[in-house]
Write a protein that holds these residues in place. Structure first.
Motif, mmCIF file in Angstrom:
data_model
loop_
_atom_site.group_PDB
_atom_site.id
_atom_site.type_symbol
_atom_site.label_atom_id
_atom_site.label_comp_id
_atom_site.label_asym_id
_atom_site.label_seq_id
_atom_site.Cartn_x
_atom_site.Cartn_y
_atom_site.Cartn_z
ATOM 1 N N LEU A 116 -118.498 -20.342 -1.246
ATOM 2 C CA LEU A 116 -117.349 -21.043 -0.662
ATOM 3 C C LEU A 116 -116.038 -20.426 -1.147
ATOM 4 N N PHE A 117 -115.931 -20.162 -2.441
ATOM 5 C CA PHE A 117 -114.706 -19.578 -2.997
ATOM 6 C C PHE A 117 -114.432 -18.209 -2.380
ATOM 7 N N THR A 118 -115.453 -17.384 -2.237
ATOM 8 C CA THR A 118 -115.280 -16.034 -1.681
ATOM 9 C C THR A 118 -114.819 -16.097 -0.233
ATOM 10 N N ALA A 119 -115.469 -16.947 0.569
ATOM 11 C CA ALA A 119 -115.082 -17.077 1.972
ATOM 12 C C ALA A 119 -113.660 -17.618 2.096
ATOM 13 N N ALA A 120 -113.315 -18.569 1.235
ATOM 14 C CA ALA A 120 -111.964 -19.137 1.281
ATOM 15 C C ALA A 120 -110.912 -18.102 0.902
ATOM 16 N N SER A 121 -111.241 -17.211 -0.038
ATOM 17 C CA SER A 121 -110.302 -16.155 -0.430
ATOM 18 C C SER A 121 -110.049 -15.199 0.722
ATOM 19 N N VAL A 122 -111.092 -14.913 1.501
ATOM 20 C CA VAL A 122 -110.924 -14.066 2.689
ATOM 21 C C VAL A 122 -110.004 -14.757 3.696
ATOM 22 N N LEU A 123 -110.223 -16.066 3.904
ATOM 23 C CA LEU A 123 -109.370 -16.817 4.831
ATOM 24 C C LEU A 123 -107.918 -16.790 4.377
ATOM 25 N N ALA A 138 -107.085 -24.685 -0.302
ATOM 26 C CA ALA A 138 -107.801 -25.925 -0.593
ATOM 27 C C ALA A 138 -109.301 -25.659 -0.750
ATOM 28 N N LEU A 139 -109.860 -24.804 0.095
ATOM 29 C CA LEU A 139 -111.283 -24.475 -0.018
ATOM 30 C C LEU A 139 -111.551 -23.656 -1.280
ATOM 31 N N GLN A 140 -110.605 -22.798 -1.669
ATOM 32 C CA GLN A 140 -110.735 -22.114 -2.961
ATOM 33 C C GLN A 140 -110.823 -23.131 -4.098
ATOM 34 N N GLY A 141 -109.956 -24.138 -4.050
ATOM 35 C CA GLY A 141 -109.967 -25.165 -5.082
ATOM 36 C C GLY A 141 -111.272 -25.935 -5.110
ATOM 37 N N LEU A 142 -111.837 -26.225 -3.941
ATOM 38 C CA LEU A 142 -113.119 -26.922 -3.882
ATOM 39 C C LEU A 142 -114.224 -26.050 -4.465
ATOM 40 N N GLY A 143 -114.197 -24.761 -4.133
ATOM 41 C CA GLY A 143 -115.170 -23.842 -4.723
ATOM 42 C C GLY A 143 -115.030 -23.766 -6.229
ATOM 43 N N ALA A 144 -113.783 -23.754 -6.710
ATOM 44 C CA ALA A 144 -113.552 -23.720 -8.156
ATOM 45 C C ALA A 144 -114.083 -24.973 -8.832
ATOM 46 N N ALA A 145 -113.944 -26.134 -8.171
ATOM 47 C CA ALA A 145 -114.446 -27.390 -8.727
ATOM 48 C C ALA A 145 -115.962 -27.377 -8.866
ATOM 49 N N THR A 199 -103.538 -9.953 -3.369
ATOM 50 C CA THR A 199 -103.983 -10.808 -4.472
ATOM 51 C C THR A 199 -105.187 -11.641 -4.055
ATOM 52 N N MET A 200 -105.157 -12.159 -2.839
ATOM 53 C CA MET A 200 -106.298 -12.926 -2.327
ATOM 54 C C MET A 200 -107.482 -12.002 -2.029
ATOM 55 N N GLY A 201 -107.181 -10.779 -1.595
ATOM 56 C CA GLY A 201 -108.247 -9.806 -1.359
ATOM 57 C C GLY A 201 -108.983 -9.452 -2.642
ATOM 58 N N LEU A 202 -108.240 -9.333 -3.746
ATOM 59 C CA LEU A 202 -108.867 -9.051 -5.035
ATOM 60 C C LEU A 202 -109.835 -10.163 -5.430
ATOM 61 N N LEU A 203 -109.438 -11.408 -5.220
ATOM 62 C CA LEU A 203 -110.310 -12.533 -5.550
ATOM 63 C C LEU A 203 -111.574 -12.532 -4.699
ATOM 64 N N SER A 204 -111.452 -12.180 -3.434
ATOM 65 C CA SER A 204 -112.640 -12.155 -2.576
ATOM 66 C C SER A 204 -113.599 -11.043 -2.999
ATOM 67 N N LEU A 205 -113.081 -9.875 -3.379
ATOM 68 C CA LEU A 205 -113.938 -8.790 -3.840
ATOM 69 C C LEU A 205 -114.654 -9.167 -5.139
ATOM 70 N N ALA A 206 -113.924 -9.813 -6.037
ATOM 71 C CA ALA A 206 -114.547 -10.259 -7.283
ATOM 72 C C ALA A 206 -115.634 -11.288 -7.010
ATOM 73 N N GLY A 207 -115.374 -12.193 -6.061
ATOM 74 C CA GLY A 207 -116.378 -13.195 -5.708
ATOM 75 C C GLY A 207 -117.639 -12.571 -5.146
ATOM 76 N N VAL A 208 -117.488 -11.561 -4.301
ATOM 77 C CA VAL A 208 -118.649 -10.866 -3.742
ATOM 78 C C VAL A 208 -119.471 -10.207 -4.846
ATOM 79 N N ALA A 209 -118.801 -9.559 -5.800
ATOM 80 C CA ALA A 209 -119.500 -8.879 -6.887
ATOM 81 C C ALA A 209 -120.321 -9.859 -7.728
ATOM 82 N N VAL A 210 -119.727 -10.990 -8.093
ATOM 83 C CA VAL A 210 -120.448 -11.981 -8.895
ATOM 84 C C VAL A 210 -121.579 -12.596 -8.091
ATOM 85 N N LEU A 211 -121.325 -12.892 -6.830
ATOM 86 C CA LEU A 211 -122.341 -13.510 -5.978
ATOM 87 C C LEU A 211 -123.540 -12.591 -5.778
ATOM 88 N N ALA A 212 -123.303 -11.289 -5.725
ATOM 89 C CA ALA A 212 -124.407 -10.343 -5.535
ATOM 90 C C ALA A 212 -125.336 -10.281 -6.741
#
Length: 500
Positions: A116-123, A138-145, A199-212
């Motif tokens: 959810l956090f990764t997809a929200a960062s892309v959005l 808001a979806l980033q925040g929900l993913g963080a929660a 800045t949001m793109g960096l967060l999405s790339l980091a999310g993909v790496a951890v998720l993988a």
């Protein structure tokens, strides 16, 4: 060199009993017990990377907001929602998701939150309008929660209580704190060079790496039984936290006199009071009140809430000072905090050794007092000079802050059964997130009111701004010092009760 404190009573715990978090341990035993296998290191790296990304997200947009607002057509008054849209769900849903993870699987929920956090960062990176961007935040925040409490409970159930967990919490706490600072540095650099969307793109790339990497490394864990979700407790605590965070965030920008601020502040207090009543009567409560009656849990979390709230406020007030009084650029301001972040990282690495020698209780108190003392030293800032005092003061205050957050995490999760680690770490991470959320708006409102009063009295802009910053820093240091005193008394009473 410091030595193990021999003034404490001998360890008379029965075999297998949880360690006393306030008790120093033998250095050789601690080093042996803290050794991690290669797989342990990979799991720790993964969990810490997730926590670091969330911390980064708290601050990476701070210096980019003016550029972002112009690009998306957001007015100055609406820019606060770039922060508030993330803070509301990330702080409001922590306890609920921590409990859900206990019941239905921490690994499963952790992966869901990451996705959810990764997809929200892309959005958010691709946002074509203010509504799309705020929806992504808001979806980033929900993913963080979801990520924060599940990641912490995975960490505390993976690493056994004692030196190994202390080392893991030390690394995690360091990255959580330095991520906030590094986010400001990266935010300024990336916005200047690549634009705010990067800045949001960096967060999405980091999310993909951890998720993988996560599915292959993380074990599943859940509560051995399937108790029911405490729906009334979930509704009251989530509603209370959402109301309180909204009220404080809005008040920082527009004052406490607005009707929506007053209504939501009263509603937040009422709902949190109702939550306590509900939990005292529930058969299967969302938060175990007996756990909150553990002095180490209660006082540890008070210390954590305070150190996070007040240190994040110091960084905010110094950012205002460096840019509005000394007229430094966003990039040079980021460099000041980059030095602080580097020293904080070293302090975090050394913190488990300090805990091993002094014990978690004394390390916690030492950290709080260092934070309070060096925050108070910043009252010597001036309108014409003060850069070096700001740099040294915030760096040394951060050293104490790092020792405090690592030792409070050890204190507040020690002696808690694995089946309740989601609850315990949910409280720990709620303290962190709420601290990061409420500290800045609370002291920002204080400073802003003082600045306005001085301006109305005919003072110059720089002098008025400095006066507001000084009031905020003075209140900040006083609050940390008072909490340090309360925690010292509370934890000493807890230790005396255990001996009795």
């Amino acid at each position: 060199m410091p030595t193990t404190d021999t003034s404490l009573a001998p360890d008379t715990r029965p075999a297998g009993a949880p360690a006393d978090p306030a008790r120093p341990v033998d250095r050789a035993d601690a080093d042996a017990g803290a050794r991690l296998t290669p797989r342990d290191r990979l799991v720790l790296l993964l969990l810490c990377a997730a926590q670091f990304v969330i911390a980064l997200d708290f601050s990476i947009l701070n210096v980019a907001l003016p550029v972002l607002g112009k690009d998306l057509g957001m007015g100055q008054a609406d820019l606060q929602w770039a922060v508030t849209a993330f803070a509301l769900p990330s702080g409001g849903f922590l306890l609920l998701f921590g409990r859900i993870a206990d019941l239905f699987g921490r690994r499963r929920l952790f992966l869901t939150g990451l996705a959810l956090f990764t997809a929200a960062s892309v959005l958010a990176a691709l946002a074509w309008s203010p509504a799309a961007f705020l929806g992504g935040r808001a979806l980033q925040g929900l993913g963080a929660a979801i990520i924060v409490p599940t990641g912490m409970s995975l960490l505390t159930t993976t690493f056994t209580e004692g030196p190994q967990r202390e080392r893991a919490l030390g690394i995690s706490g360091t990255l959580m704190s330095t991520g906030f600072t590094i986010g400001m540095v990266l935010g300024g650099m990336m916005t200047d060079v690549l634009g705010w969307r990067s800045t949001m793109g960096l967060l999405s790339l980091a999310g993909v790496a951890v998720l993988a990497a996560a599915p292959a490394l993380l074990p599943e864990s859940r509560h051995p039984s399937r108790p029911r979700i405490d729906v009334p407790g979930a509704v009251t605590v989530t509603g209370g936290l959402l109301s309180l965070i909204y009220a404080l965030s809005t008040a920082a920008q527009r004052g406490f006199g607005r009707p929506d601020v007053i209504v939501t502040l009263v509603a937040g207090v009422a709902l949190l009071t109702a939550f306590v009543i509900v939990e005292s009567r529930a058969e299967q409560p969302l938060v175990s009140l007996p756990m909150l009656r553990r002095r180490t849990v209660a006082w540890g979390n008070l210390a954590g809430l305070t150190t996070f709230a007040m240190m994040s406020a110091v960084i905010f007030l110094l950012t205002l000072y460096l840019q509005e009084v000394l007229r430094l650029s966003a990039f040079r301001t980021g460099l000041v905090f980059g030095v602080q972040g580097a020293v904080s990282a070293v302090a975090g690495v050394l913190a488990p050794r300090v805990i091993g020698r002094l014990g978690a209780r004394r390390t916690l108190l030492t950290g709080l007092l260092l934070q309070a003392g060096f925050t108070a030293a910043l009252l010597g800032l001036g309108t014409a000079s003060g850069l070096w005092l700001a740099l040294v003061g915030v760096t040394l205050a951060s050293l104490g802050h790092l020792w405090a957050i690592i030792s409070y995490g050890v204190t507040a999760t020690s002696g808690v059964p694995d089946t309740e680690q989601g609850l315990a770490t949910g409280l720990v991470t709620s303290s962190q997130q709420l601290g990061l959320t409420v500290g800045i708006p609370l002291l920002s409102a204080v400073a802003s009111a003082r600045i306005a009063a001085l301006r109305d009295g005919g003072g110059g802009l720089a002098d008025a701004t400095l006066g507001g910053i000084e009031l905020g820093l003075g209140l900040d240091a006083a609050l940390v010092a008072v909490v340090a005193l309360l925690v010292a008394v509370g934890l000493r009473t807890a230790r005396t009760a255990r001996r009795g």
